[in-house]
Design an enzyme around this catalytic site. Structure first.
Site, PDB file in Angstrom:
ATOM      1  CD  GLU A 155      -5.263   1.641   9.049  1.00  0.00           C
ATOM      2  OE1 GLU A 155      -4.634   1.536   9.843  1.00  0.00           O
ATOM      3  OE2 GLU A 155      -6.014   0.715   8.256  1.00  0.00           O
ATOM      4  CG  HIS A 184       3.681   4.968   4.809  1.00  0.00           C
ATOM      5  ND1 HIS A 184       2.692   5.222   5.602  1.00  0.00           N
ATOM      6  CD2 HIS A 184       2.928   3.555   4.972  1.00  0.00           C
ATOM      7  CE1 HIS A 184       1.924   4.396   6.148  1.00  0.00           C
ATOM      8  NE2 HIS A 184       1.382   3.544   5.985  1.00  0.00           N
ATOM      9  CD  GLU A 202       3.196  -0.388   6.898  1.00  0.00           C
ATOM     10  OE1 GLU A 202       2.490   0.512   6.533  1.00  0.00           O
ATOM     11  OE2 GLU A 202       2.054  -1.593   7.462  1.00  0.00           O
ATOM     12  CD  GLN A 260      -2.329   1.957   5.542  1.00  0.00           C
ATOM     13  OE1 GLN A 260      -1.061   2.485   6.111  1.00  0.00           O
ATOM     14  NE2 GLN A 260      -2.413   1.026   7.101  1.00  0.00           N
ATOM     15  CG  HIS A 302      -0.624   0.460   2.363  1.00  0.00           C
ATOM     16  ND1 HIS A 302       0.198  -1.266   3.231  1.00  0.00           N
ATOM     17  CD2 HIS A 302      -0.349   0.901   3.404  1.00  0.00           C
ATOM     18  CE1 HIS A 302       0.327  -0.709   4.598  1.00  0.00           C
ATOM     19  NE2 HIS A 302       0.469   0.417   4.298  1.00  0.00           N
TER      20      HIS A 302
HETATM   21  N1  CMX Z   1       8.128  10.473   5.762  1.00  0.00           N
HETATM   22  C1  CMX Z   1       9.505  11.064   5.435  1.00  0.00           C
HETATM   23  N2  CMX Z   1      10.763  11.647   6.620  1.00  0.00           N
HETATM   24  C2  CMX Z   1       9.847  11.618   7.735  1.00  0.00           C
HETATM   25  C3  CMX Z   1       8.175  11.187   8.155  1.00  0.00           C
HETATM   26  C4  CMX Z   1       7.574  10.223   7.208  1.00  0.00           C
HETATM   27  N3  CMX Z   1       6.537  10.200   7.075  1.00  0.00           N
HETATM   28  N4  CMX Z   1       8.219  11.349   9.288  1.00  0.00           N
HETATM   29  C5  CMX Z   1       9.555  11.834   9.643  1.00  0.00           C
HETATM   30  N5  CMX Z   1      10.330  11.873   9.015  1.00  0.00           N
HETATM   31  C6  CMX Z   1      11.116  13.024   9.240  1.00  0.00           C
HETATM   32  C7  CMX Z   1      10.883  14.471  10.003  1.00  0.00           C
HETATM   33  O1  CMX Z   1      10.565  15.274   8.613  1.00  0.00           O
HETATM   34  C8  CMX Z   1      12.346  14.472  10.475  1.00  0.00           C
HETATM   35  O2  CMX Z   1      13.113  15.323   9.214  1.00  0.00           O
HETATM   36  P1  CMX Z   1      14.252  16.474  10.057  1.00  0.00           P
HETATM   37  O3  CMX Z   1      14.514  16.465  11.270  1.00  0.00           O
HETATM   38  O4  CMX Z   1      14.925  16.545   8.863  1.00  0.00           O
HETATM   39  O5  CMX Z   1      13.017  17.281  10.198  1.00  0.00           O
HETATM   40  C9  CMX Z   1      12.391  13.076  11.291  1.00  0.00           C
HETATM   41  O6  CMX Z   1      12.002  11.829  10.289  1.00  0.00           O
HETATM   42  C10 CMX Z   1      12.324  13.814  12.667  1.00  0.00           C
HETATM   43  O7  CMX Z   1      10.890  12.667  12.460  1.00  0.00           O
HETATM   44  P2  CMX Z   1       9.691  13.621  14.068  1.00  0.00           P
HETATM   45  O8  CMX Z   1       8.420  14.588  13.477  1.00  0.00           O
HETATM   46  O9  CMX Z   1      10.845  14.236  15.145  1.00  0.00           O
HETATM   47  O10 CMX Z   1       8.770  12.451  14.086  1.00  0.00           O
HETATM   48  P3  CMX Z   1       9.554  11.300  15.127  1.00  0.00           P
HETATM   49  O11 CMX Z   1      11.003  10.953  14.977  1.00  0.00           O
HETATM   50  O12 CMX Z   1       9.006  11.075  16.355  1.00  0.00           O
HETATM   51  O13 CMX Z   1       9.537   9.933  14.448  1.00  0.00           O
HETATM   52  C11 CMX Z   1       9.101   8.563  12.789  1.00  0.00           C
HETATM   53  C12 CMX Z   1       9.279   9.595  12.960  1.00  0.00           C
HETATM   54  C13 CMX Z   1       9.625   7.555  11.747  1.00  0.00           C
HETATM   55  C14 CMX Z   1       9.923   7.602  14.011  1.00  0.00           C
HETATM   56  C15 CMX Z   1       8.245   7.636  13.166  1.00  0.00           C
HETATM   57  O14 CMX Z   1       6.909   8.737  12.731  1.00  0.00           O
HETATM   58  C16 CMX Z   1       7.379   6.639  13.084  1.00  0.00           C
HETATM   59  O15 CMX Z   1       7.433   5.623  13.982  1.00  0.00           O
HETATM   60  N6  CMX Z   1       6.494   5.740  11.973  1.00  0.00           N
HETATM   61  C17 CMX Z   1       6.356   4.626  12.086  1.00  0.00           C
HETATM   62  C18 CMX Z   1       5.121   4.745  12.851  1.00  0.00           C
HETATM   63  C19 CMX Z   1       3.935   5.160  11.468  1.00  0.00           C
HETATM   64  O16 CMX Z   1       4.626   5.873  10.520  1.00  0.00           O
HETATM   65  N7  CMX Z   1       2.484   4.688  11.795  1.00  0.00           N
HETATM   66  C20 CMX Z   1       1.193   5.619  11.171  1.00  0.00           C
HETATM   67  C21 CMX Z   1       0.821   4.674  10.284  1.00  0.00           C
HETATM   68  C22 CMX Z   1       0.516   3.315  10.704  1.00  0.00           C
HETATM   69  C23 CMX Z   1       0.264   2.141   9.537  1.00  0.00           C
HETATM   70  O17 CMX Z   1       0.856   2.329   8.009  1.00  0.00           O
HETATM   71  O18 CMX Z   1      -0.591   1.184   9.409  1.00  0.00           O
HETATM   72 CO    CO Z   2       0.783   1.818   5.932  1.00  0.00          CO
END
Ligand code: CMX
Ligand code: CO
Length: 148
Positions: free
Chosen positions: A43, A84, A134, A60, A7
């Protein structure tokens, strides 16, 4: 082995309005809807096509249920858009380990529950050229009644 796109995750402020956009514009229908408390999202999965391994490809659509969730934080910073990309695999545990061994940060020690009882994990976007990635193993299809 990653064998397909499972997705594309799209962050939105208003799930119902976004679902309606995809229905009215493209004719995509909701295949499945759920709240994932752990991930902090409401979602909708829109099924786009089936694949030759029995899996399918979805959009998604994700609406945050908490401001401090991954999607809530991302939306506040970026607005709506592609959040993502998810690849499908028959073995999320093995693939996550192999990718971790290559030096890419895998966010969960063990895969967690994703949409439709799939098992999911994420790779850090900073280790993937800016793409939150993912990995998904779909739940096994319900056993068919073999008549015994
Ligand atoms: N795509 C690309 N870059 C991303 C991002 C994304 N989706 N999310 C965060 N970033 C980048 C930010 O822009 C930031 O970059 P800079 O430091 O250059 O500004 C950096 O990563 C850190 O971001 P943050 O805003 O401080 O956020 P966190 O570190 O707290 O979290 C992450 C980032 C990836 C660890 C967190 O989003 C995560 O755990 N994701 C996995 C879970 C998820 O996304 N769940 C929702 C979807 C559920 C599903 O698919 O079922
Ligand atoms: Co997903």
């Amino acid at each position: 082995m990653l064998t397909r796109i499972d997705h594309i995750g799209i962050a939105c402020f208003d799930l119902d309005a976004t679902v309606e956009f995809y229905r009215a514009t493209y004719g995509f229908e909701v295949h499945h809807c759920e709240v994932n408390e752990e991930q902090g999202v409401r979602e909708a999965m829109l099924r786009i096509n089936g694949t030759d391994d029995g899996g399918a490809t979805y959009l998604q659509l994700l609406e945050p249920i908490r401001e401090d969730s991954a999607v809530g934080k991302w939306l506040a910073k970026n607005g709506e858009g592609v959040h993502h990309v998810a690849f499908g695999t028959a073995d999320v545990d093995g693939d996550a380990e192999a990718i971790r061994d290559k030096g890419v940060r895998v966010l969960y020690e063990q895969p967690r529950r994703g949409s439709m009882d799939s098992r999911i994990t994420f790779l850090h976007p900073k280790d993937c050229h800016g793409v939150l990635t993912e990995l998904v193993t779909s739940a096994p299809a319900a056993e068919e009644d073999a008549g015994h």
